[in-house]
Each structure stands twice: as structure tokens, then as C-alpha cells.
Scaffold this motif. Structure first.
Motif, PDB file in Angstrom:
ATOM      1  N   PHE A 190       0.839  -1.201   0.000  1.00  0.00           N
ATOM      2  CA  PHE A 190       0.000   0.000   0.000  1.00  0.00           C
ATOM      3  C   PHE A 190       0.876   1.254   0.000  1.00  0.00           C
ATOM      4  CE2 PHE A 190      -2.744  -3.326   1.658  1.00  0.00           C
ATOM      5  CZ  PHE A 190      -3.872  -3.133   0.878  1.00  0.00           C
ATOM      6  N   PRO A 191       0.379   2.314  -0.635  1.00  0.00           N
ATOM      7  CA  PRO A 191       1.219   3.504  -0.836  1.00  0.00           C
ATOM      8  C   PRO A 191       1.365   4.349   0.428  1.00  0.00           C
ATOM      9  CG  PRO A 191      -0.950   3.844  -1.806  1.00  0.00           C
ATOM     10  CD  PRO A 191      -0.927   2.424  -1.311  1.00  0.00           C
ATOM     11  N   THR A 192       2.125   3.841   1.367  1.00  0.00           N
ATOM     12  CA  THR A 192       2.386   4.571   2.612  1.00  0.00           C
ATOM     13  C   THR A 192       3.420   5.671   2.361  1.00  0.00           C
ATOM     14  OG1 THR A 192       3.985   2.835   3.124  1.00  0.00           O
ATOM     15  CG2 THR A 192       1.817   2.634   4.114  1.00  0.00           C
ATOM     16  N   HIS A 193       3.562   6.559   3.350  1.00  0.00           N
ATOM     17  CA  HIS A 193       4.561   7.627   3.253  1.00  0.00           C
ATOM     18  C   HIS A 193       5.931   7.017   2.957  1.00  0.00           C
ATOM     19  CE1 HIS A 193       2.042  10.948   4.429  1.00  0.00           C
ATOM     20  NE2 HIS A 193       1.651  10.342   5.532  1.00  0.00           N
ATOM     21  N   ASN A 194       6.651   7.599   2.044  1.00  0.00           N
ATOM     22  CA  ASN A 194       8.034   7.193   1.747  1.00  0.00           C
ATOM     23  C   ASN A 194       8.161   5.714   1.375  1.00  0.00           C
ATOM     24  OD1 ASN A 194       8.849   9.830   2.510  1.00  0.00           O
ATOM     25  ND2 ASN A 194       8.855   9.201   4.658  1.00  0.00           N
ATOM     26  N   TRP A 195       7.118   5.177   0.727  1.00  0.00           N
ATOM     27  CA  TRP A 195       7.180   3.749   0.364  1.00  0.00           C
ATOM     28  C   TRP A 195       8.445   3.443  -0.435  1.00  0.00           C
ATOM     29  CZ3 TRP A 195       7.859   0.423  -3.583  1.00  0.00           C
ATOM     30  CH2 TRP A 195       7.437  -0.891  -3.407  1.00  0.00           C
ATOM     31  N   SER A 196       8.738   4.276  -1.445  1.00  0.00           N
ATOM     32  CA  SER A 196       9.833   3.948  -2.371  1.00  0.00           C
ATOM     33  C   SER A 196      11.178   3.860  -1.674  1.00  0.00           C
ATOM     34  CB  SER A 196       9.892   4.971  -3.514  1.00  0.00           C
ATOM     35  OG  SER A 196       8.687   4.904  -4.253  1.00  0.00           O
ATOM     36  N   SER A 197      11.365   4.679  -0.653  1.00  0.00           N
ATOM     37  CA  SER A 197      12.655   4.621   0.042  1.00  0.00           C
ATOM     38  C   SER A 197      12.632   3.606   1.182  1.00  0.00           C
ATOM     39  CB  SER A 197      13.029   6.008   0.576  1.00  0.00           C
ATOM     40  OG  SER A 197      12.031   6.452   1.482  1.00  0.00           O
ATOM     41  N   GLU A 198      11.456   3.395   1.784  1.00  0.00           N
ATOM     42  CA  GLU A 198      11.440   2.558   2.991  1.00  0.00           C
ATOM     43  C   GLU A 198      11.079   1.093   2.744  1.00  0.00           C
ATOM     44  OE1 GLU A 198       9.027   4.327   6.006  1.00  0.00           O
ATOM     45  OE2 GLU A 198      10.344   6.070   6.194  1.00  0.00           O
ATOM     46  N   ALA A 199      10.090   0.828   1.902  1.00  0.00           N
ATOM     47  CA  ALA A 199       9.607  -0.559   1.774  1.00  0.00           C
ATOM     48  C   ALA A 199      10.669  -1.500   1.192  1.00  0.00           C
ATOM     49  CB  ALA A 199       8.318  -0.598   0.953  1.00  0.00           C
ATOM     50  N   PRO A 200      11.331  -1.126   0.081  1.00  0.00           N
ATOM     51  CA  PRO A 200      12.363  -2.049  -0.436  1.00  0.00           C
ATOM     52  C   PRO A 200      13.529  -2.207   0.547  1.00  0.00           C
ATOM     53  CG  PRO A 200      11.705  -0.445  -2.106  1.00  0.00           C
ATOM     54  CD  PRO A 200      11.118   0.019  -0.813  1.00  0.00           C
ATOM     55  N   ARG A 201      13.886  -1.118   1.216  1.00  0.00           N
ATOM     56  CA  ARG A 201      15.006  -1.201   2.164  1.00  0.00           C
ATOM     57  C   ARG A 201      14.643  -2.079   3.356  1.00  0.00           C
ATOM     58  NH1 ARG A 201      16.358   2.324   6.269  1.00  0.00           N
ATOM     59  NH2 ARG A 201      14.834   3.813   5.495  1.00  0.00           N
ATOM     60  N   TYR A 202      13.424  -1.904   3.844  1.00  0.00           N
ATOM     61  CA  TYR A 202      12.985  -2.727   4.976  1.00  0.00           C
ATOM     62  C   TYR A 202      13.018  -4.204   4.585  1.00  0.00           C
ATOM     63  CZ  TYR A 202      10.285  -4.465   8.901  1.00  0.00           C
ATOM     64  OH  TYR A 202       9.896  -5.164  10.021  1.00  0.00           O
ATOM     65  N   TRP A 203      12.541  -4.485   3.375  1.00  0.00           N
ATOM     66  CA  TRP A 203      12.511  -5.877   2.920  1.00  0.00           C
ATOM     67  C   TRP A 203      13.928  -6.462   2.845  1.00  0.00           C
ATOM     68  CZ3 TRP A 203      13.807  -7.894  -2.212  1.00  0.00           C
ATOM     69  CH2 TRP A 203      13.507  -9.256  -2.341  1.00  0.00           C
ATOM     70  N   LYS A 204      14.849  -5.679   2.282  1.00  0.00           N
ATOM     71  CA  LYS A 204      16.219  -6.195   2.116  1.00  0.00           C
ATOM     72  C   LYS A 204      16.923  -6.341   3.457  1.00  0.00           C
ATOM     73  CE  LYS A 204      16.692  -4.053  -2.411  1.00  0.00           C
ATOM     74  NZ  LYS A 204      17.028  -2.776  -3.041  1.00  0.00           N
ATOM     75  N   VAL A 205      16.826  -5.320   4.287  1.00  0.00           N
ATOM     76  CA  VAL A 205      17.627  -5.288   5.515  1.00  0.00           C
ATOM     77  C   VAL A 205      16.927  -6.019   6.658  1.00  0.00           C
ATOM     78  CG1 VAL A 205      18.683  -3.787   7.247  1.00  0.00           C
ATOM     79  CG2 VAL A 205      18.734  -3.140   4.815  1.00  0.00           C
ATOM     80  N   ARG A 234       7.531 -11.639   2.222  1.00  0.00           N
ATOM     81  CA  ARG A 234       7.264 -10.250   2.587  1.00  0.00           C
ATOM     82  C   ARG A 234       7.738  -9.271   1.525  1.00  0.00           C
ATOM     83  NH1 ARG A 234       7.257 -13.330   6.863  1.00  0.00           N
ATOM     84  NH2 ARG A 234       5.784 -12.833   8.530  1.00  0.00           N
ATOM     85  N   PHE A 235       7.862  -9.744   0.289  1.00  0.00           N
ATOM     86  CA  PHE A 235       8.305  -8.880  -0.802  1.00  0.00           C
ATOM     87  C   PHE A 235       7.245  -7.790  -1.044  1.00  0.00           C
ATOM     88  CE2 PHE A 235       8.561  -8.192  -5.533  1.00  0.00           C
ATOM     89  CZ  PHE A 235       9.691  -7.386  -5.467  1.00  0.00           C
ATOM     90  N   PRO A 236       7.652  -6.516  -0.984  1.00  0.00           N
ATOM     91  CA  PRO A 236       6.644  -5.450  -1.075  1.00  0.00           C
ATOM     92  C   PRO A 236       6.244  -5.070  -2.497  1.00  0.00           C
ATOM     93  CG  PRO A 236       8.812  -4.498  -0.707  1.00  0.00           C
ATOM     94  CD  PRO A 236       9.003  -6.006  -0.690  1.00  0.00           C
ATOM     95  N   GLY A 237       6.868  -5.700  -3.502  1.00  0.00           N
ATOM     96  CA  GLY A 237       6.592  -5.321  -4.881  1.00  0.00           C
ATOM     97  C   GLY A 237       7.627  -4.319  -5.362  1.00  0.00           C
ATOM     98  N   THR A 238       7.489  -3.930  -6.605  1.00  0.00           N
ATOM     99  CA  THR A 238       8.470  -3.028  -7.196  1.00  0.00           C
ATOM    100  C   THR A 238       8.011  -1.574  -7.162  1.00  0.00           C
ATOM    101  OG1 THR A 238       7.489  -3.490  -9.343  1.00  0.00           O
ATOM    102  CG2 THR A 238       9.436  -4.785  -8.723  1.00  0.00           C
ATOM    103  N   ALA A 239       6.760  -1.352  -6.818  1.00  0.00           N
ATOM    104  CA  ALA A 239       6.227   0.019  -6.730  1.00  0.00           C
ATOM    105  C   ALA A 239       5.009  -0.015  -5.813  1.00  0.00           C
ATOM    106  CB  ALA A 239       5.823   0.529  -8.113  1.00  0.00           C
TER     107      ALA A 239
END
Ligand SMILES: [Zn+2]
Length: 310
Positions: A153-168, A176-181
Motif C-alpha cells: 500500500f502507498p504509505t509515506h516514503n514507500w519507495s525509500s522505505e519498503a524495499p530497504r525494509y525488505w532487504k535489511v 514479505r516482498f513489497p513489490g516493485t512500486a
């Protein structure tokens, strides 16, 4: 040279997932083209609910289908009085949490009972947001693209936070893959749009198996519920891309998340009844009494759009 087949066999026995990973994703169109066959398939996956119960729920398809072309179904209960408080219920965001889907169907049964006074609320109930995950064999948390809808879901700062959270933080956990966008998936995009259309006063999201009640929402909104039945409040935090984060923090809509105790084993009838009773009471106090008390001082609420077209 003769050693290679046996080495290969050893590898496949030790890591059977390799066989599955090597298989192409199923591409055939699913057979559930009408509510009847949809109910047949869905209730095969959740044996706690009978096909006739699903059919009796009179669900109808929304305008958007899942990745695999399956219908996402919705039932609306609309009270006679205008401007009733709106409650959006979502089950089966994670396809392998079977009890979450079953409980949504049980609530649909209760909402249809004669004499139930729930029509004081305007309900929209989506028992299965992720039908592809539910009907996969075995059922999967993620959708058919391998995306965790509850991180999309398009939460605040998704693009910077969701992929990083998933990786780290999850170490690239495929569950728990958040998708590409943000909102890249038809299921999460539809729910996002539905929240915009319906403008719910409360979103109730059903999950399993953490055996808690979670709450995300505006600090000056409703009273935070202490417990629904055996589920006691335990605010387990917010995640980039989650529905609680999107609805509660970005949109300012209270999101109550029920985490049932088991993903496969249903709560007892007594536990279910207790959860339902406590939830009704919390909705009544917060959406009827508190709203009535503050109606004279609050600006007028937005009006929901008509029912979504099929
Ligand atoms: Zn879940």
C-alpha cells in the motif's frame, strides 16, 4: 560422467523447492467465472465454510480482478438512514491465513441474521482480497506476482522505505516482498481505490496467527480498543506498505487488525461470539455515540460514492 545424475538427484532430494522454482508460473485462466463456482473453489480451500453459506452471502464481483483473473467479491449492507457510519472489513489479504477468510464469512452470516441491528452501520465486506494466494496449492501469503499485499500500500516514503525494509530487516524474505512500486498489484490498488470511494470511518482487517488485537489510527480519533474477546491490544508496530500504516497513519482512518490465534484452526464458537460482541460494542460507542456527541462541532463528512460497479 555417470556421477552427475546421482549428484543431481541428491540435490533435488535435499532441496525440493528447486523443482517448484523451476516450474513456470501457472498461466491458465481460472475457472471461477460466476459467484457459484467462485464459492465452490473458495470453500474447498476453507472447509469451515459450506458452499451454501458462501452463496447465501450474495457477494458480487468488484470491477477489478486478481493477477490470475479471479474475482474479488464484496457484499454491501446499507442501512436506511443516511450518513450512517461506514465500516470496511477485509479478510484474506494473506492467502495462507485461512481462518481470516472463514471469520469474514461468519461475520457475513451474522450480518444477514434477522433482527441484527448492525444495519445502523454501512458495511462493505471483502472476505478474500487475495484469492490467488488462497487458491494456490498450497495457499500462499503473497499474491500470484509473489507480492505481500500488506506491504504494497502507498504509505509515506514507500519507495525509500519498503524495499530497504525488505532487504535489511527481513533479509529478502520472499513472503514479505513489497513489490516493485507502491500499489503495483491489482488487489492492493483496488482496495486503495475502494478506501478512497467508500471513505470508511473504520477499517477492520483480519489476519492470523499472532493472537492479538492491533490498532493504527489518528491520535484524536476513536478510543483505542483494549480487547475483542481473547484478542488483547498489542500494538505490534507499523511496516512500510502495510494497510494499518496506509489507512491509519496516511489516511487518518482507524484500522483495527485482528490477529487470530491460528491460521488453520478456527477459534471456538464462544471465542468467535465474544470477539463479535466486543467489536459491535466498540463500533457502537465510537461510531454512533461519540459521533453523535461531536456532530455539532465537526465539519460534515464526505459522502461515499455509489457502490462500485461490477
Ligand atoms: Zn496476515
Amino acid at each position: 560422467m555417470r556421477r552427475y545424475p546421482s549428484v543431481l538427484l541428491l540435490v533435488l532430494v535435499a532441496f525440493p523447492g528447486i523443482i517448484r522454482a523451476a516450474q513456470p508460473a501457472p498461466a491458465a485462466a481460472p475457472p471461477e467465472r460466476d459467484p457459484q463456482s467462485w464459492c465452490t473453489s473458495v470453500t474447498r480451500a476453507i472447509p469451515q465454510i459450506k458452499p451454501k453459506t458462501c452463496v447465501a452471502a450474495a457477494l458480487r464481483p468488484v470491477a477489478v480482478k486478481s493477477v490470475m483473473g479471479r474475482q474479488i467479491m464484496l457484499r454491501e449492507f446499507k442501512p436506511a438512514q443516511k450518513n450512517a457510519a461506514r465500516v470496511l472489513v477485509v479478510g484474506g489479504i494473506h492467502g495462507d491465513e485461512l481462518t481470516a477468510v472463514s471469520v469474514a464469512f461468519r461475520w457475513l452470516e451474522l450480518l444477514q441474521q434477522p433482527g441484527y441491528d448492525g444495519p445502523q452501520f454501512h458495511w462493505r465486506v471483502v472476505p478474500v482480497l487475495n484469492p490467488d494466494g488462497l487458491l494456490a496449492k498450497p495457499p500462499t501469503r503473497v499474491n500470484a506476482h509473489g507480492v505481500d499485499l500488506n506491504r504494497n500500500f502507498p504509505t509515506h516514503n514507500w519507495s525509500s522505505e519498503a524495499p530497504r525494509y525488505w532487504k535489511v530487516s527481513t533479509n529478502r524474505d520472499p513472503r514479505r516482498f513489497p513489490g516493485t512500486a507502491p500499489a503495483s498489484e491489482p488487489e492492493s490498488r483496488w482496495l486503495h481505490d475502494e478506501i478512497t470511494r467508500f471513505k470508511p470511518d473504520v477499517i477492520v482487517s483480519i489476519h492470523a496467527p499472532f493472537d492479538v488485537l492491533d490498532f493504527d489510527g489518528p491520535p484524536a480519533g476513536v478510543e483505542v480498543p483494549a480487547r475483542f474477546g481473547r484478542l488483547h491490544l498489542n500494538r505490534i508496530g507499523v511496516y512500510p506498505g502495510s494497510l494499518g500504516n496506509f489507512g491509519g497513519l496516511k489516511e487518518g482512518i482507524p484500522v483495527v487488525t485482528l490477529e487470530l490465534p491460528h491460521a488453520l484452526k478456527m477459534p471456538t464458537e464462544a471465542e468467535l461470539a465474544h470477539v463479535w460482541r466486543d467489536m459491535q460494542e466498540w463500533l457502537r460507542v465510537n461510531l454512533v455515540e461519540r459521533k453523535a456527541a461531536s456532530a455539532s462541532t465537526s465539519p460534515e463528512r464526505g459522502v461515499p460514492h455509489d457502490e462500485p460497479t461490477p
